[in-house]
Design an enzyme around this catalytic site. Structure first.
Site, PDB file in Angstrom:
ATOM      1  N   ARG A  63      -4.154   8.183   9.850  1.00 15.91           N
ATOM      2  CA  ARG A  63      -3.757   6.891   9.394  1.00 15.91           C
ATOM      3  C   ARG A  63      -2.376   6.934   9.912  1.00 15.91           C
ATOM      4  NH1 ARG A  63      -5.082   7.440   3.766  1.00 15.91           N
ATOM      5  NH2 ARG A  63      -4.270   4.857   3.303  1.00 15.91           N
TER       6      ARG A  63
ATOM      7  N   ARG B 275      -0.889  -6.200   8.839  1.00 12.01           N
ATOM      8  CA  ARG B 275      -0.885  -4.171   9.866  1.00 12.01           C
ATOM      9  C   ARG B 275      -0.275  -4.273  11.324  1.00 12.01           C
ATOM     10  NH1 ARG B 275      -3.325  -1.318   4.829  1.00 12.01           N
ATOM     11  NH2 ARG B 275      -2.817   0.423   4.852  1.00 12.01           N
TER      12      ARG B 275
ATOM     13  N   ARG C 143      -9.648   8.708  -2.349  1.00  7.91           N
ATOM     14  CA  ARG C 143     -10.412   8.073  -1.990  1.00  7.91           C
ATOM     15  C   ARG C 143     -10.966   9.331  -0.378  1.00  7.91           C
ATOM     16  NH1 ARG C 143      -5.701   3.802  -0.843  1.00  7.91           N
ATOM     17  NH2 ARG C 143      -6.270   3.893   1.321  1.00  7.91           N
TER      18      ARG C 143
ATOM     19  N   LYS D 192       3.413   1.857  -1.731  1.00  6.55           N
ATOM     20  CA  LYS D 192       3.268   0.540  -1.754  1.00  6.55           C
ATOM     21  C   LYS D 192       2.561   0.275  -2.621  1.00  6.55           C
ATOM     22  CE  LYS D 192       1.274  -0.220   1.969  1.00  6.55           C
ATOM     23  NZ  LYS D 192       1.274   1.195   2.788  1.00  6.55           N
TER      24      LYS D 192
ATOM     25  N   ARG E 121      -3.318  12.329  -4.023  1.00 11.99           N
ATOM     26  CA  ARG E 121      -3.172  10.902  -5.512  1.00 11.99           C
ATOM     27  C   ARG E 121      -4.599  10.698  -5.664  1.00 11.99           C
ATOM     28  NH1 ARG E 121      -2.185   5.282  -2.013  1.00 11.99           N
ATOM     29  NH2 ARG E 121      -3.867   5.952  -0.360  1.00 11.99           N
TER      30      ARG E 121
HETATM   31  P1  AMP Z   1      -4.572   0.833   2.167  1.00 19.32           P
HETATM   32  O1  AMP Z   1      -5.661   0.674   1.110  1.00 19.32           O
HETATM   33  O2  AMP Z   1      -3.953  -0.339   2.570  1.00 19.32           O
HETATM   34  O3  AMP Z   1      -4.024   2.575   2.597  1.00 19.32           O
HETATM   35  O4  AMP Z   1      -5.988   0.245   3.565  1.00 19.32           O
HETATM   36  C1  AMP Z   1      -6.759   1.307   3.544  1.00 19.32           C
HETATM   37  C2  AMP Z   1      -7.872   0.977   4.765  1.00 19.32           C
HETATM   38  O5  AMP Z   1      -8.326   0.045   4.768  1.00 19.32           O
HETATM   39  C3  AMP Z   1      -6.706   1.534   6.267  1.00 19.32           C
HETATM   40  O6  AMP Z   1      -6.568   2.513   6.749  1.00 19.32           O
HETATM   41  C4  AMP Z   1      -7.718   0.298   7.125  1.00 19.32           C
HETATM   42  O7  AMP Z   1      -8.225   0.835   7.593  1.00 19.32           O
HETATM   43  C5  AMP Z   1      -7.611  -0.612   6.296  1.00 19.32           C
HETATM   44  N1  AMP Z   1      -7.452  -1.606   5.739  1.00 19.32           N
HETATM   45  C6  AMP Z   1      -6.447  -2.134   4.852  1.00 19.32           C
HETATM   46  N2  AMP Z   1      -5.131  -3.327   5.200  1.00 19.32           N
HETATM   47  C7  AMP Z   1      -5.376  -3.454   6.689  1.00 19.32           C
HETATM   48  C8  AMP Z   1      -5.140  -4.935   7.156  1.00 19.32           C
HETATM   49  N3  AMP Z   1      -4.109  -5.399   7.369  1.00 19.32           N
HETATM   50  N4  AMP Z   1      -5.972  -4.390   8.471  1.00 19.32           N
HETATM   51  C9  AMP Z   1      -6.476  -3.891   8.896  1.00 19.32           C
HETATM   52  N5  AMP Z   1      -7.396  -3.017   8.278  1.00 19.32           N
HETATM   53  C10 AMP Z   1      -6.792  -2.749   7.140  1.00 19.32           C
END
Ligand code: AMP
Length: 218
Positions: A173, A90, A162, A15, A129
């Site tokens: 996750r 989400r 990360r 994404k 990554r």
């Molecule tokens: P990402 O960078 O999109 O993989 O997001 C990393 C982490 O941020 C996720 O595993 C969640 O803990 C948190 N996170 C990101 N976007 C959301 C969202 N829309 N709702 C809740 N938690 C989020």
């Protein structure tokens, strides 16, 4: 047409990488809730520390916190510039909140792209990554390495792993995604907005797939 898209899909499907490239090519604003939350965590505020702990567990941050971040970004945006919401909504509740926010600012979505990859691809992508600790540009040790080892091509800062890309957190996750986010696929299908993107291939091929789908949206 002003493109206003949401990106769904499991962690590691691509994404963020696809959103970054699409935003560059079409001059859209990428609104990544993950990036916004990581910025908050870096600030070391009380909220930031709370958010950091949740993210490192692989669970989701409270809907209300994320919705506020998105609302602020959308309110700042003029009517001319399109956007990609990368990683938001989400949950079904976030999708409903998004509808309210969009109503308020007078925008309408033109597509919900479900970026899909197999579990095997996901694990390979997440474990390899790396991303820039400063600007967030995404790399992969094997598939998209930085030109100079360990350094961001764009800003020269250190490229790091990360904390939530470690194997034990990856499992949580994926489980969180399946339980809370996967139902959004049907939600957007019923709204006639869903576009499924096969993102198992190499990045060039995946971008071609996305651009083809985009032609049908525009
Ligand atoms: P990402 O960078 O999109 O993989 O997001 C990393 C982490 O941020 C996720 O595993 C969640 O803990 C948190 N996170 C990101 N976007 C959301 C969202 N829309 N709702 C809740 N938690 C989020």
């Amino acid at each position: 047409m002003v493109l206003r898209l949401v990106f769904l899909g499991p962690p590691g499907a691509g994404k963020g990488t696809i959103a970054q490239r699409l935003c560059e090519a079409h001059e859209l604003l990428q609104i990544s809730t993950g990036d916004l939350l990581r910025e908050e965590a870096k600030r070391g505020t009380e909220l930031g520390n709370k958010v950091k702990a949740i993210m490192e567990s692989g669970e989701y941050v409270d809907d209300s916190i994320v919705a506020e971040l998105v609302e602020n970004k959308l309110k700042e945006l003029g009517t001319e510039k399109g956007f990609i919401l990368d990683g938001f909504p989400r949950t079904i509740s976030q999708a409903e909140t998004l509808e309210n926010i969009l109503d308020k600012v007078g925008f309408e979505l033109n597509g919900a792209f479900d970026i899909e990859a197999t579990d095997e691809t996901i694990v390979e992508r997440l474990s390899g990554r790396r991303s820039c600790g400063k600007c967030g540009k995404i790399y992969h040790l094997k598939n998209i390495p930085p030109k100079e080892k360990g350094k961001c091509d764009d800003c020269g800062s250190e490229v790091v792993q990360r904390n939530d890309d470690k194997p034990d957190v990856i499992k949580t996750r994926l489980e969180t995604y399946r339980e809370k986010t996967a139902p959004l696929v049907k939600y957007y299908e019923e709204k006639g907005l869903l576009k499924v993107v096969d993102a198992n291939g190499e990045i060039k091929e995946n971008m071609k797939n996305v651009e083809m789908i985009l032609k049908g949206v525009e």
